[in-house]
Structure formats: C-alpha cells, structure tokens
Design an enzyme around this catalytic site. Structure first.
Site, PDB file in Angstrom:
ATOM      1  N   ALA A   1       0.084   3.514  -1.792  1.00 53.71           N
ATOM      2  CA  ALA A   1       1.512   3.680  -2.057  1.00 53.71           C
ATOM      3  C   ALA A   1       2.039   4.665  -1.022  1.00 53.71           C
ATOM      4  CB  ALA A   1       1.762   4.179  -3.469  1.00 53.71           C
TER       5      ALA A   1
ATOM      6  N   CYS B   1       6.988  -5.575  -0.435  1.00 55.02           N
ATOM      7  CA  CYS B   1       6.172  -4.385  -0.689  1.00 55.02           C
ATOM      8  C   CYS B   1       6.256  -3.995  -2.162  1.00 55.02           C
ATOM      9  CB  CYS B   1       6.654  -3.224   0.181  1.00 55.02           C
ATOM     10  SG  CYS B   1       5.739  -1.696  -0.110  1.00 55.02           S
TER      11      CYS B   1
ATOM     12  N   GLY C   1      -7.627  -9.706   2.498  1.00 57.05           N
ATOM     13  CA  GLY C   1      -9.074  -9.621   2.298  1.00 57.05           C
ATOM     14  C   GLY C   1      -9.917 -10.299   3.348  1.00 57.05           C
TER      15      GLY C   1
END
Length: 301
Positions: A68, A125, A241
């Site tokens: 964050a 986001c 990923g």
C-alpha cells in the site's frame, strides 16, 4: 522469434517491467532494458506530486507481497525529465498515469505522449488515496469516461489496466474497448488484503490494507486474460505472478501478446528477464513455434 507487436508498436520480446517496481527513474528503467526487457512501464504518476502512505508500505506474505504505497510520485513535471532520459532505441517506453477526473487524465496524456510509445491508464489500484484507482476501474461509466477522454487527447496507443476486484471483468473490458482503448493490461493487484503482527496485535501496513501481488495471484490473472480474450478484439497484456518462461507461455496461450513482470524482480533480481527470454526461446524451438503470434490464444482452440 521473440518479437511481438501491439497496436503497431514492436517489442523485441514480450517481457516488460510492470508499473510500480523500479520504474521511478530513468537509470533503473534503463537497467531493466539492458537486462533483457522488451519494454518498461513507469511507476504511476499524477499531475501533482503525491506523498503516498508512510512506512511500512509493503509486507511479505505466503505466495507474494501486499503493498500500500499510495501512488507516491514526484508529479508529471519531474517525471517528464526521467522519461526523456530513457534509452528508447529498439525499446518500448510506456507511461503509467493516474488521476481523479477525465481532465486530469487527458492533461497528463498531452504532457507525456511525446516521450513515450504508449500510455497505460492506472484505473485499478486497490489501495489508492483520495478516490483514485479501482473506484474508477470498478465502474463501467467512470471507466468509459476516463478512457474516452484519454484516447481523445492521445496520439499514441492507450492501454487500460484492469482490476480483478469486480463482479465481471469482461464487462469492464468491453466498456474500455467501446471507449476507444487500444489495448488492455490485466490484472492489477488483488484485494485489498492485510497482514496482522501478532506480537503487537496491529496491522503491519500503515494503511492497514494493500494490494496482493506475486505467485499466488497468477491463476486468477490467467483466468481473467482467458475470459477477456473471448470478450474483446483488442490486444491484451498479461500481468500477475510471472516468474518463469512457463508462466509467460500460459499467459500467451490464454490470449496475451506480452506480459509485465514486477514482484519477481524483488525475489529473482533483474536477471529474471534474461532467464525467461532464454527459456521461452528454447521452448518455442522445441515445440516448433516460429513466432509469438502463432501462440497467442491457442488454449481457446
């Protein structure tokens, strides 16, 4: 063999730096390009400087990290100076921008488009401050308005970056396509999620919650790319990923023409680009694929 083309922009290979990792200055982005990436996406920036959240802003969890950061950046005027110094010959440079209104997005497009090959709209986001981010990408109406305003102002291709944190990502994807997006990148981080420090009984992150990235989100990213590929006619960039050439092949087979790599750099270093390119080329030779084009979306056949 590894070249791929998106919206008329040619990449030497399908690997890019994802927004948010090592994309704050020209020296680190040039390092990434020298390490084997076909393109770089800058850290997301806004019209005015933005402080973001105070530390701690990232925490490791099983399968990845939660962050964050709050879209901290020095503002467009400072960022333009960095963009000017990126070595663009045979490399693709993409600016990631964010704002709160259509006017902010279109102004940013006008400010930076001469220094980049494409522009990525961060409308996704999950931990942004002051109403930025996923609140746009979770709404068809807001997404359409932002993408349309950006496209109207742009002479370079516009990429909309999508959030997985929606009921139906194909609905948002089709909306962005209808608004004029030239390309879609998916996915942004998953969540928000959190981690609690059990010794002090408090959340680890100063913002409490953050977006999840890393290996654990790859299956979700693959599924999203697969679903969106069947719903739209514009090219896709896969994100989420990616650590190995096998991961890249999965994304391409699902429908992506290129991929972005972020968290893996924190674990594997910038060498990850060279390793993946080598593995991908060997795989293609072994399987008889002559180009990336031949591989895009074949898991749907």
């Amino acid at each position: 063999m590894l070249k791929t083309k998106i919206c008329g922009v040619e990449f030497q290979n399908p690997l890019m730096l994802a927004a948010g990792i090592m994309g704050s200055n020209a020296s680190s982005m040039n390092w990434i390009l020298k390490s084997g990436a076909g393109g770089v996406v800058s850290k997301s920036f806004s019209l005015n400087p933005h402080p973001g959240y105070v530390n701690p802003t990232t925490v490791a969890v099983e399968g990845g990290i939660i962050n964050a950061i709050g879209l901290s950046n020095p503002g467009v005027e400072n960022f333009k100076e960095e963009l000017k110094k990126i070595e663009r010959e045979n490399n693709v440079v993409i600016a990631s921008i964010y704002g709160a209104t259509p006017g902010e997005f279109s102004t940013l497009v006008g400010e930076v488009q001469e220094y980049v090959d494409m522009i990525e709209l961060n409308i996704s986001c999950p931990h942004a401050m002051d109403g930025y981010g996923a609140s746009i990408g979770q709404s068809c109406d807001l997404s359409h308005t932002i993408v349309a305003a950006s496209k109207d102002a742009s002479d370079v291709p516009i990429i909309a970056k999508l959030t997985p944190n929606v009921t139906d990502i194909t609905e948002i994807a089709k909306t962005c396509e209808d608004a004029g997006a030239d390309c879609l990148s998916l996915i942004n981080t998953l969540g928000p999620g959190m981690k609690i420090n059990i010794d002090v009984a408090k959340p680890v992150l100063s913002n409490k919650f953050g977006g999840m990235s890393g290996r654990a989100i790859k299956p979700i990213a693959i599924r999203n790319v697969y679903s969106v590929f069947e719903a739209v006619d514009i090219p896709l960039i896969g994100v989420g990923g990616i650590y190995t050439f096998e991961d890249v092949v999965e994304f391409i087979f699902a429908g992506a023409r290129a991929v972005q790599i972020g968290t893996a750099i924190m674990d594997e270093g910038v060498e990850v680009f060279g390793k993946i390119n080598e593995g991908l080329e060997n795989f293609m030779k072994e399987k008889g694929y002559g180009s990336i084009d031949e591989m895009v979306g074949i898991a749907h056949d």
